[in-house]
Motif scaffolding. Structure first.
Motif: not given
Length: 311
Positions: A141-151
């Motif tokens: 919801k906020k600017k600058g946030k992130f997610v990073f799934p890996r395989k």
């Protein structure tokens, strides 16, 4: 047939003359063409909207066009296209390949990783991203946030900026770094490390395309094959200029003031000098021949011996 032979010959010269550095990029290059043609494409984001499309492999730092392939109207599998563009000379050598979301997929990254080639670029979620990633993106919801799934070694990172930036990489971590840009408050903007490297090394094709458009040599024609030949000549001249700047020891040519235009003019001058000398030699030779002919015609030719006897 002759056009295909010309393309193969020039591409072979480009590939055998120079080995690019580790960072390379794949993108589309456009050859302007508004006439009727089965494989003419329309790309509104490009300067030449109606054109013949070519897939280019360029060195990221210099813009040297190492390989290219003309799109002929039949879509090929992306994996097959990328492997053919890189060839055995770049595969399994540890190269870093930068490309946009048209090419990237989880399957392609895994396949190239097995061949010791690393990928970085933008990404489409329907190209192998995990299903739960869409739910995770909704929570950003906020600017600058992130997610990073890996395989495995394949990293997929979604970063919320003004819009969601979707990235994929097999040579980066999910590290967040400070960029040189600042916001309105004067604070430095933080962004994923993948974004900075992608923006830096993806410019190879754009740099080459920009230099080709500075001094075009193409002319109006009703035959698309002539347009293609003009494009090949431009690419050959650009690659020659890049290699000349790399290898010259003369400080005069290493300066930034020596541009692509100056190189073309110098080449034209050097190529026309021998022809000019030959032309002058032929003219002087013709003058000598004319003088000798004139002198011979003024003299009286003595009669043969048989005519003398008759007289």
């Amino acid at each position: 047939m002759h056009d295909q032979l010309t393309v193969k010959t020039l591409v072979g010269k480009f590939r055998n003359t120079y080995i690019p550095e580790k960072e390379t990029a794949i993108d589309e290059g456009m050859i302007a063409w508004k006439g009727r043609l089965i494989f003419r494409v329309y790309m509104p984001d490009k300067p030449d909207k109606y054109s013949i499309k070519a897939y280019l492999v360029c060195e990221s730092t210099s813009g040297y066009i190492w390989n290219f392939e003309i799109y002929c109207g039949k879509s090929r599998p992306i994996k097959e296209l990328v492997v053919d563009l890189l060839g055995p000379q770049l595969l399994e050598k540890g190269y870093h390949l930068y490309q946009d979301n048209y090419y990237n997929s989880v399957e392609l990254c895994e396949m190239l990783l097995q061949r010791n080639t690393y990928v970085c670029g933008t990404f489409r979620l329907d190209r192998g991203a995990p299903k739960e990633l869409k739910d995770d993106i909704k929570n950003l919801k906020k600017k600058g946030k992130f997610v990073f799934p890996r395989k495995g070694q394949v990293l997929i990172q979604v970063w919320r900026d003004k819009r969601d930036v979707k990235l994929i990489s097999t040579l980066h971590t999910a590290k967040i770094v400070e960029s040189a840009k600042t916001n309105r408050k004067g604070e430095k903007i933080c962004r994923p490390e993948v974004t900075g490297d992608y923006n830096k090394h993806m410019r190879g094709v754009d740099r080459a395309d920009q230099m080709l458009h500075y001094y075009p040599c193409s002319r109006k024609t009703v035959k698309w094959t002539k347009k293609l030949v003009f494009f090949l000549l431009q690419v050959a001249a650009l690659n020659s200029f890049i290699l000349f700047k790399m290898n010259t020891t003369n400080e005069k040519y290493k300066k930034r003031k020596y541009k692509f235009k100056d190189f073309i003019l110098d080449c034209v001058q050097k190529m026309t000098e021998p022809n000019k000398q030959c032309g002058e030699g032929e003219e002087s030779r013709n003058e000598v021949d004319d003088e000798s002919i004139a002198s011979d015609s003024s003299a009286v030719t003595p009669p043969p011996a048989a005519l003398k006897d008759r007289q």
